[in-house]
Design a protein around this motif. Structure first.
Motif, PDB file in Angstrom:
ATOM      1  N   VAL A 103     -81.483 -95.645 -49.172  1.00 38.37           N
ATOM      2  CA  VAL A 103     -82.892 -95.837 -48.603  1.00 38.37           C
ATOM      3  C   VAL A 103     -82.676 -97.197 -48.114  1.00 38.37           C
ATOM      4  O   VAL A 103     -82.481 -98.340 -48.617  1.00 38.37           O
ATOM      5  N   ILE A 104     -83.051 -97.463 -46.734  1.00 38.82           N
ATOM      6  CA  ILE A 104     -83.129 -98.777 -46.078  1.00 38.82           C
ATOM      7  C   ILE A 104     -84.641 -99.024 -45.956  1.00 38.82           C
ATOM      8  O   ILE A 104     -85.412 -98.143 -45.305  1.00 38.82           O
ATOM      9  N   ASP A 105     -84.967-100.152 -46.653  1.00 33.88           N
ATOM     10  CA  ASP A 105     -86.374-100.461 -46.797  1.00 33.88           C
ATOM     11  C   ASP A 105     -86.616-101.718 -46.067  1.00 33.88           C
ATOM     12  O   ASP A 105     -85.653-102.654 -45.484  1.00 33.88           O
ATOM     13  N   HIS A 106     -87.842-102.185 -45.579  1.00 31.83           N
ATOM     14  CA  HIS A 106     -88.271-103.174 -44.943  1.00 31.83           C
ATOM     15  C   HIS A 106     -87.550-103.719 -43.669  1.00 31.83           C
ATOM     16  O   HIS A 106     -87.236-104.595 -43.177  1.00 31.83           O
ATOM     17  N   ILE A 107     -87.394-102.549 -42.870  1.00 34.88           N
ATOM     18  CA  ILE A 107     -86.974-102.539 -41.566  1.00 34.88           C
ATOM     19  C   ILE A 107     -88.037-103.062 -40.644  1.00 34.88           C
ATOM     20  O   ILE A 107     -89.186-102.357 -40.983  1.00 34.88           O
ATOM     21  N   PRO A 108     -88.140-103.917 -39.727  1.00 35.92           N
ATOM     22  CA  PRO A 108     -89.240-104.385 -38.897  1.00 35.92           C
ATOM     23  C   PRO A 108     -89.869-103.053 -38.243  1.00 35.92           C
ATOM     24  O   PRO A 108     -89.035-102.026 -37.853  1.00 35.92           O
ATOM     25  N   ALA A 109     -91.106-102.975 -38.325  1.00 33.76           N
ATOM     26  CA  ALA A 109     -91.909-101.835 -37.527  1.00 33.76           C
ATOM     27  C   ALA A 109     -91.443-101.426 -36.193  1.00 33.76           C
ATOM     28  O   ALA A 109     -91.030-102.345 -35.313  1.00 33.76           O
ATOM     29  N   GLY A 110     -90.844-100.142 -36.170  1.00 36.71           N
ATOM     30  CA  GLY A 110     -90.580 -99.757 -34.808  1.00 36.71           C
ATOM     31  C   GLY A 110     -88.942 -99.947 -34.739  1.00 36.71           C
ATOM     32  O   GLY A 110     -88.495 -99.377 -33.678  1.00 36.71           O
ATOM     33  N   LYS A 111     -88.396-100.322 -35.497  1.00 37.86           N
ATOM     34  CA  LYS A 111     -86.865-100.661 -35.366  1.00 37.86           C
ATOM     35  C   LYS A 111     -86.098 -99.105 -36.287  1.00 37.86           C
ATOM     36  O   LYS A 111     -85.022 -99.367 -36.096  1.00 37.86           O
ATOM     37  N   GLY A 112     -86.999 -98.351 -37.147  1.00 35.16           N
ATOM     38  CA  GLY A 112     -86.280 -97.420 -37.915  1.00 35.16           C
ATOM     39  C   GLY A 112     -85.385 -96.334 -36.921  1.00 35.16           C
ATOM     40  O   GLY A 112     -84.352 -96.031 -37.441  1.00 35.16           O
ATOM     41  N   VAL A 113     -85.949 -96.085 -35.833  1.00 34.13           N
ATOM     42  CA  VAL A 113     -85.291 -95.234 -35.001  1.00 34.13           C
ATOM     43  C   VAL A 113     -83.742 -95.710 -34.465  1.00 34.13           C
ATOM     44  O   VAL A 113     -82.667 -95.193 -34.274  1.00 34.13           O
ATOM     45  N   LEU A 127     -77.909 -96.525 -34.684  1.00 33.37           N
ATOM     46  CA  LEU A 127     -76.604 -97.060 -35.330  1.00 33.37           C
ATOM     47  C   LEU A 127     -75.821 -96.429 -36.156  1.00 33.37           C
ATOM     48  O   LEU A 127     -74.607 -96.594 -36.380  1.00 33.37           O
ATOM     49  N   LEU A 128     -76.539 -95.671 -37.097  1.00 33.77           N
ATOM     50  CA  LEU A 128     -75.692 -95.082 -38.009  1.00 33.77           C
ATOM     51  C   LEU A 128     -75.318 -93.482 -37.756  1.00 33.77           C
ATOM     52  O   LEU A 128     -74.798 -92.880 -38.491  1.00 33.77           O
ATOM     53  N   ASP A 129     -75.443 -93.130 -36.330  1.00 26.79           N
ATOM     54  CA  ASP A 129     -75.268 -92.022 -35.866  1.00 26.79           C
ATOM     55  C   ASP A 129     -75.884 -90.669 -36.505  1.00 26.79           C
ATOM     56  O   ASP A 129     -75.359 -89.717 -36.795  1.00 26.79           O
ATOM     57  N   ILE A 130     -77.216 -91.105 -36.822  1.00 28.89           N
ATOM     58  CA  ILE A 130     -77.947 -90.056 -37.635  1.00 28.89           C
ATOM     59  C   ILE A 130     -78.570 -89.218 -36.304  1.00 28.89           C
ATOM     60  O   ILE A 130     -79.458 -89.831 -35.782  1.00 28.89           O
ATOM     61  N   VAL A 188     -83.028 -86.266 -43.795  1.00 26.60           N
ATOM     62  CA  VAL A 188     -83.331 -87.671 -43.339  1.00 26.60           C
ATOM     63  C   VAL A 188     -84.950 -87.708 -43.368  1.00 26.60           C
ATOM     64  O   VAL A 188     -85.731 -86.812 -43.080  1.00 26.60           O
ATOM     65  N   ALA A 189     -85.383 -88.952 -43.799  1.00 27.99           N
ATOM     66  CA  ALA A 189     -86.865 -89.329 -43.768  1.00 27.99           C
ATOM     67  C   ALA A 189     -86.854 -90.601 -43.131  1.00 27.99           C
ATOM     68  O   ALA A 189     -86.243 -91.510 -43.352  1.00 27.99           O
ATOM     69  N   LEU A 190     -87.830 -90.588 -42.059  1.00 27.89           N
ATOM     70  CA  LEU A 190     -87.907 -91.814 -41.335  1.00 27.89           C
ATOM     71  C   LEU A 190     -89.683 -91.927 -41.560  1.00 27.89           C
ATOM     72  O   LEU A 190     -90.300 -91.321 -41.006  1.00 27.89           O
ATOM     73  N   VAL A 191     -90.029 -93.124 -42.022  1.00 33.52           N
ATOM     74  CA  VAL A 191     -91.311 -93.305 -42.240  1.00 33.52           C
ATOM     75  C   VAL A 191     -91.771 -94.716 -41.504  1.00 33.52           C
ATOM     76  O   VAL A 191     -91.120 -95.606 -41.843  1.00 33.52           O
ATOM     77  N   MET A 192     -92.444 -94.612 -40.235  1.00 33.87           N
ATOM     78  CA  MET A 192     -92.624 -95.655 -39.597  1.00 33.87           C
ATOM     79  C   MET A 192     -94.175 -96.389 -39.792  1.00 33.87           C
ATOM     80  O   MET A 192     -95.110 -95.542 -40.112  1.00 33.87           O
ATOM     81  N   LYS A 234     -93.818-102.026 -41.861  1.00 33.61           N
ATOM     82  CA  LYS A 234     -92.382-101.832 -41.921  1.00 33.61           C
ATOM     83  C   LYS A 234     -92.055-100.628 -41.599  1.00 33.61           C
ATOM     84  O   LYS A 234     -93.019 -99.499 -41.556  1.00 33.61           O
ATOM     85  N   ASP A 235     -90.957-100.281 -41.396  1.00 38.26           N
ATOM     86  CA  ASP A 235     -90.055 -98.727 -41.326  1.00 38.26           C
ATOM     87  C   ASP A 235     -89.348 -98.562 -42.526  1.00 38.26           C
ATOM     88  O   ASP A 235     -88.600 -99.615 -43.049  1.00 38.26           O
ATOM     89  N   ILE A 236     -89.224 -97.411 -42.929  1.00 31.58           N
ATOM     90  CA  ILE A 236     -88.277 -97.026 -44.089  1.00 31.58           C
ATOM     91  C   ILE A 236     -87.282 -95.619 -43.703  1.00 31.58           C
ATOM     92  O   ILE A 236     -87.782 -94.851 -43.200  1.00 31.58           O
ATOM     93  N   VAL A 237     -85.819 -96.096 -43.978  1.00 29.76           N
ATOM     94  CA  VAL A 237     -85.176 -94.731 -43.593  1.00 29.76           C
ATOM     95  C   VAL A 237     -84.487 -94.112 -44.777  1.00 29.76           C
ATOM     96  O   VAL A 237     -83.966 -95.170 -45.695  1.00 29.76           O
ATOM     97  N   LYS A 238     -84.469 -92.847 -45.202  1.00 34.95           N
ATOM     98  CA  LYS A 238     -83.932 -92.398 -46.231  1.00 34.95           C
ATOM     99  C   LYS A 238     -83.114 -91.409 -45.902  1.00 34.95           C
ATOM    100  O   LYS A 238     -83.383 -90.345 -45.215  1.00 34.95           O
TER     101      LYS A 238
END
Length: 145
Positions: free
Chosen positions: A13-23, A28-31, A39-43, A53-57
């Motif tokens: 789980v990648i947390d505290h991603i600056p808003a809008g940078k989750g995609v 970058l991770l080839d997802i 895959v969960a992307l919460v923006m 912030k954004d979160i990627v799971k």
């Protein structure tokens, strides 16, 4: 409003991603749509610390130093939680390293790394600017993504 995202048994789980940078982190991770795990992307999630912030799971994704370095370039405030058997076994803040090895190609089209089979190396000048080890040109962090 509350959003519930299914737990993952193993992954990150990648947390505290600056808003809008989750995609961008996912790219970058080839997802993409071919990724087999959940895959969960919460923006634009509310954050006391950052405002939004954004979160990627990612189910089934593992991490190595190169991935940490790639994420640090786009999301230097990110925190990565490594999940095993539904529990957080490790929590790491990303940090921009002093040397980036084979994380990005050199933006200089005349650099030898774009013609020869060698790993790219960028030296961190101040977390915002990096110098290519081979062509010695200086690039902003955003240019290395």
């Amino acid at each position: 409003m509350s959003i519930t995202v299914e737990e993952i048994d193993n992954g990150i789980v990648i947390d505290h991603i600056p808003a809008g940078k989750g995609v961008l982190v996912m790219q970058l991770l080839d997802i993409d749509q071919n990724y087999k795990g959940m895959v969960a992307l919460v923006m634009n999630v509310r954050s006391n610390k950052f405002g939004k912030k954004d979160i990627v799971k990612l189910q089934g994704k593992t991490m190595n130093q190169k991935i940490f370095d790639k994420i640090a370039l786009v999301a230097p405030t990110a925190t990565i939680n490594i999940i095993k058997d539904f529990k957080v076994i490790e929590k790491r803040k990303v940090a921009i390293p002093q040397k980036l090895v084979d994380v990005s190609r050199c933006p200089n089209p005349k650099c030898i790394t774009n013609f020869e089979s060698v790993e790219t190396i960028f030296l961190n000048l101040n977390d915002s600017f990096f110098r290519c080890y081979y062509c010695e040109r200086v690039f902003e962090r955003e240019e290395l993504k």
